[in-house]
Design a protein around this motif. Structure first.
Motif, PDB file in Angstrom:
ATOM      1  N   LEU A 120       0.809  -1.217   0.000  1.00  8.15           N
ATOM      2  CA  LEU A 120       0.000   0.000   0.000  1.00  8.15           C
ATOM      3  C   LEU A 120       0.842   1.268   0.000  1.00  8.15           C
ATOM      4  O   LEU A 120       0.381   2.327  -0.413  1.00  8.15           O
ATOM      5  CB  LEU A 120      -0.927   0.013   1.222  1.00  8.15           C
ATOM      6  CG  LEU A 120      -1.868  -1.200   1.311  1.00  8.15           C
ATOM      7  CD1 LEU A 120      -2.752  -1.086   2.531  1.00  8.15           C
ATOM      8  CD2 LEU A 120      -2.705  -1.321   0.046  1.00  8.15           C
ATOM      9  N   LEU A 121       2.072   1.156   0.486  1.00  3.29           N
ATOM     10  CA  LEU A 121       2.922   2.336   0.558  1.00  3.29           C
ATOM     11  C   LEU A 121       4.036   2.245  -0.477  1.00  3.29           C
ATOM     12  O   LEU A 121       4.529   1.164  -0.784  1.00  3.29           O
ATOM     13  CB  LEU A 121       3.547   2.470   1.957  1.00  3.29           C
ATOM     14  CG  LEU A 121       2.568   2.599   3.133  1.00  3.29           C
ATOM     15  CD1 LEU A 121       3.350   2.736   4.438  1.00  3.29           C
ATOM     16  CD2 LEU A 121       1.631   3.784   2.934  1.00  3.29           C
ATOM     17  N   ALA A 122       4.427   3.421  -0.990  1.00  7.33           N
ATOM     18  CA  ALA A 122       5.563   3.451  -1.915  1.00  7.33           C
ATOM     19  C   ALA A 122       6.856   3.559  -1.121  1.00  7.33           C
ATOM     20  O   ALA A 122       7.851   2.917  -1.455  1.00  7.33           O
ATOM     21  CB  ALA A 122       5.431   4.634  -2.865  1.00  7.33           C
ATOM     22  N   LEU A 150       4.581   7.927   2.009  1.00  8.21           N
ATOM     23  CA  LEU A 150       4.097   8.073   0.635  1.00  8.21           C
ATOM     24  C   LEU A 150       3.251   6.867   0.245  1.00  8.21           C
ATOM     25  O   LEU A 150       3.716   5.730   0.291  1.00  8.21           O
ATOM     26  CB  LEU A 150       5.277   8.202  -0.325  1.00  8.21           C
ATOM     27  CG  LEU A 150       6.269   9.328   0.016  1.00  8.21           C
ATOM     28  CD1 LEU A 150       7.438   9.318  -0.959  1.00  8.21           C
ATOM     29  CD2 LEU A 150       5.570  10.674  -0.004  1.00  8.21           C
ATOM     30  N   ALA A 151       2.005   7.128  -0.136  1.00  3.46           N
ATOM     31  CA  ALA A 151       1.135   6.045  -0.576  1.00  3.46           C
ATOM     32  C   ALA A 151       1.594   5.537  -1.930  1.00  3.46           C
ATOM     33  O   ALA A 151       2.199   6.263  -2.721  1.00  3.46           O
ATOM     34  CB  ALA A 151      -0.305   6.547  -0.680  1.00  3.46           C
ATOM     35  N   TYR A 152       1.283   4.276  -2.174  1.00  2.00           N
ATOM     36  CA  TYR A 152       1.556   3.720  -3.486  1.00  2.00           C
ATOM     37  C   TYR A 152       0.792   4.539  -4.531  1.00  2.00           C
ATOM     38  O   TYR A 152      -0.368   4.875  -4.346  1.00  2.00           O
ATOM     39  CB  TYR A 152       1.109   2.259  -3.515  1.00  2.00           C
ATOM     40  CG  TYR A 152       1.206   1.713  -4.883  1.00  2.00           C
ATOM     41  CD1 TYR A 152       2.446   1.585  -5.489  1.00  2.00           C
ATOM     42  CD2 TYR A 152       0.074   1.401  -5.599  1.00  2.00           C
ATOM     43  CE1 TYR A 152       2.538   1.141  -6.777  1.00  2.00           C
ATOM     44  CE2 TYR A 152       0.161   0.950  -6.887  1.00  2.00           C
ATOM     45  CZ  TYR A 152       1.398   0.831  -7.471  1.00  2.00           C
ATOM     46  OH  TYR A 152       1.500   0.404  -8.739  1.00  2.00           O
ATOM     47  N   GLY A 153       1.454   4.909  -5.609  1.00  2.00           N
ATOM     48  CA  GLY A 153       0.802   5.720  -6.632  1.00  2.00           C
ATOM     49  C   GLY A 153       1.046   7.206  -6.441  1.00  2.00           C
ATOM     50  O   GLY A 153       0.476   8.035  -7.138  1.00  2.00           O
ATOM     51  N   THR A 154       1.909   7.556  -5.498  1.00  2.00           N
ATOM     52  CA  THR A 154       2.212   8.961  -5.239  1.00  2.00           C
ATOM     53  C   THR A 154       2.834   9.634  -6.461  1.00  2.00           C
ATOM     54  O   THR A 154       3.408   8.966  -7.315  1.00  2.00           O
ATOM     55  CB  THR A 154       3.195   9.089  -4.056  1.00  2.00           C
ATOM     56  OG1 THR A 154       3.532  10.462  -3.901  1.00  2.00           O
ATOM     57  CG2 THR A 154       4.480   8.307  -4.339  1.00  2.00           C
ATOM     58  N   ASP A 155       2.695  10.960  -6.507  1.00  2.00           N
ATOM     59  CA  ASP A 155       3.349  11.719  -7.575  1.00  2.00           C
ATOM     60  C   ASP A 155       4.838  11.906  -7.310  1.00  2.00           C
ATOM     61  O   ASP A 155       5.583  12.319  -8.181  1.00  2.00           O
ATOM     62  CB  ASP A 155       2.716  13.124  -7.680  1.00  2.00           C
ATOM     63  CG  ASP A 155       1.403  13.065  -8.424  1.00  2.00           C
ATOM     64  OD1 ASP A 155       1.112  12.000  -8.997  1.00  2.00           O
ATOM     65  OD2 ASP A 155       0.681  14.079  -8.428  1.00  2.00           O
ATOM     66  N   GLY A 182      -0.716  11.809  -2.619  1.00  2.77           N
ATOM     67  CA  GLY A 182      -0.100  10.576  -2.170  1.00  2.77           C
ATOM     68  C   GLY A 182       0.735  10.716  -0.913  1.00  2.77           C
ATOM     69  O   GLY A 182       1.266   9.727  -0.418  1.00  2.77           O
ATOM     70  N   VAL A 183       0.882  11.906  -0.382  1.00  5.55           N
ATOM     71  CA  VAL A 183       1.589  12.062   0.897  1.00  5.55           C
ATOM     72  C   VAL A 183       0.558  11.957   2.023  1.00  5.55           C
ATOM     73  O   VAL A 183      -0.412  12.727   2.052  1.00  5.55           O
ATOM     74  CB  VAL A 183       2.316  13.419   0.969  1.00  5.55           C
ATOM     75  CG1 VAL A 183       2.944  13.613   2.349  1.00  5.55           C
ATOM     76  CG2 VAL A 183       3.383  13.502  -0.119  1.00  5.55           C
ATOM     77  N   LEU A 184       0.769  10.981   2.898  1.00  9.44           N
ATOM     78  CA  LEU A 184      -0.180  10.781   3.993  1.00  9.44           C
ATOM     79  C   LEU A 184       0.278  11.572   5.209  1.00  9.44           C
ATOM     80  O   LEU A 184       1.451  11.589   5.536  1.00  9.44           O
ATOM     81  CB  LEU A 184      -0.253   9.295   4.364  1.00  9.44           C
ATOM     82  CG  LEU A 184      -0.557   8.326   3.232  1.00  9.44           C
ATOM     83  CD1 LEU A 184      -0.632   6.903   3.795  1.00  9.44           C
ATOM     84  CD2 LEU A 184      -1.859   8.700   2.549  1.00  9.44           C
TER      85      LEU A 184
END
Ligand SMILES: [Zn+2]
Length: 500
Positions: free
Chosen positions: A438-440, A463-468, A496-498
């Motif tokens: 789930l996370l990048a 950073l979430a997966y798929g973040t810019d 995408g930043v949590l």
């Protein structure tokens, strides 16, 4: 009598020397040595010969600075060690137009280039003219040779012919052979399912179900790396490839596309750690100063720390952070988001995008091949060869992305349960796997000076997966270390930043 300076002798052969040496059919170097010795003995000054390191399997099309033995000879003449250079015949010296520089450099310091067979006197206009003719001829021969070779490989692939003696496991030659054991025609060298086809199919299915490479290797009596290569070989999908040439449906596929892809999956392995059990964030924490993965280790406390020394250089400002603090922070940020993250990661857009990228990369390569063929260009040409390599690498990279995308799916939370419920029931390995899906990354900046306390939310980004946010590539590539690629901490409002 003035001492005569020695001549630097060059011996060079390009094609398949190693193979021919093994077969005992290579004598090219001995012939060149004999020709040079005969020539030098007949020179009035009878200079001694210094043999340079033989250039075996070295193309004469290479520039001077890519040929250490030739370069040493030229520089030896320039520093006064040698009186000149001697070769058996001109094409041993060079098959490149840029090779004219050899004469220029040697003659600039009063040296002489001797080609025993041609016996050129380049101090005269006629001698230089003849030299240039031989040089042009040597270049032409090389270019025609590579044209013929490229053409032969292309035709072989087009005909669906398996070129080498050993067939991939699971296949056999179609045959038949004649009394002498030779194949009758091209058809006979095509691949058909062999007697061990079921073993091969079983290996794909087994690995697709999660059976380890080692277990499969054991069953088949192969090495693990042999099995790994076998499972990656697209020949089993019916593809025949040789260099830039590719033919789909060249022979019967032994596995389906789905079976093949399933066997490409493997659970990402968390880095080995010095503390029991996997770290919650194993494989996810990145040092903001260098971009490298930070691993868990025990100091006074247990920390995630930058390894500092990397194959691509030294980290300028290594980060470290207490494991318990970072784990707690990431849990507090990620847990409320688990459900949303799971949905966005499972929507399948990632896989779709990755599949499109593979298709596009393949289209680009085939478009380039069509252009080359239509324009009658030489695929062995340096620039074109480079271009082809770039396109093929792009396909490999896109396939790797697709493979990673497909790995993301199996460990999503169970349908009907909230992410937090699921979280409670997971062990350390499963929690790590879930977060890795789930996370990048979790990027950690160094804490600053001694004694300074920076609040964790000011130096950590989840950073979430798929973040810019662009992250440096961590895939292992022996020939290209990651190097030092700082990751500037993105603003918390970036997609995408949590944040807590
Ligand atoms: Zn670092």
């Amino acid at each position: 009598m003035a001492t005569t300076k020695p001549l630097a002798a060059i011996v060079r052969s390009s094609d398949g020397v190693a193979e021919r040496q093994k077969a005992g059919t290579y004598h090219g170097d001995e012939e060149q040595v004999a020709e040079v010795e005969r020539y030098v003995t007949n020179l009035p000054s009878k200079p001694p010969i210094v043999w340079m390191e033989p250039e075996l399997d070295v193309s004469g099309g290479k520039p001077i600075d890519k040929r250490p033995a030739l370069l040493a000879a030229i520089e030896g003449v320039e520093d006064g060690t040698y009186g000149g250079i001697v070769v058996a015949y001109l094409s041993r010296l060079t098959r490149s137009h840029s090779g004219r520089a050899i004469w220029d450099r040697v003659e600039a310091v009063g040296g002489h280039v001797h080609a025993a067979r041609e016996n050129l006197d380049t101090s005269t206009a006629r001698g230089r003219f003849v030299r240039d003719l031989f040089l042009d001829l040597a270049v032409l021969e090389r270019e025609e040779h590579s044209e013929r070779f490229a053409e032969r490989r292309k035709k072989t692939v087009e005909a669906g012919v398996w070129r080498v003696r050993q067939v991939p496991r699971g296949y056999a030659f179609a045959g038949p052979v004649n009394e002498a054991g030779k194949f009758k025609g091209e058809e006979a060298r095509r691949l058909v399912p062999g007697p061990d086809v079921e073993d091969l199919r079983q290996a794909f299915r087994d690995h697709g179900r999660g059976v380890s490479i080692v277990a499969i290797a054991d069953r088949l009596g192969m090495t693990p790396s042999g099995v790994r290569q076998m499972l990656k070989n697209r020949v089993y999908l019916g593809e025949l490839r040789d260099g830039p040439n590719l033919k789909l449906n060249a022979h019967e596929a032994l596995v389906t596309e789905a079976e093949f892809e399933a066997a490409q999956r493997s659970v990402p392995r968390a880095p080995r750690s010095m503390v029991d059990g996997p770290a919650l964030l194993a494989g996810l924490v990145r040092c903001a100063s260098c971009g490298h993965i930070m691993s868990r280790r025990a100091t006074k406390q247990v920390i995630y720390g930058c390894a500092v020394h990397h194959s691509g250089g030294r980290c300028p400002k290594p980060a470290s952070i207490t494991t318990a603090n970072l784990d707690a922070y990431v849990e507090s940020v990620a847990l409320p988001e688990l459900d949303r993250l799971a949905v966005s990661a499972s929507e399948g857009r990632g896989v779709q995008r990755a599949e499109d990228a593979v298709a596009n990369a393949e289209l680009e390569l085939s478009a380039l091949m069509k252009t080359i063929t239509a324009a009658g260009l030489d695929a062995g040409d340096r620039d074109l060869a480079h271009e082809l390599r770039v396109r093929k690498q792009a396909i490999e990279d896109a396939r790797e992305c697709l493979r990673l995308e497909r790995q993301r799916q199996p460990v999503l939370p169970v349908a009907g349960m909230s992410g937090a419920d699921v979280w409670e029931g997971l062990d350390a390995t499963e929690r790590n796997l879930l977060l890795r899906n789930l996370l990048a990354a979790v990027v950690v900046a160094p804490a600053g000076g001694r004694g300074r306390r920076v609040p964790i939310e000011d130096r950590v980004r989840v950073l979430a997966y798929g973040t810019d946010v662009k992250l440096p590539d961590q895939r292992p590539r022996a020939e290209k270390p990651l190097g030092i690629v700082p990751i500037p901490l993105p603003d918390v409002s970036t997609l995408g930043v949590l944040a807590a």
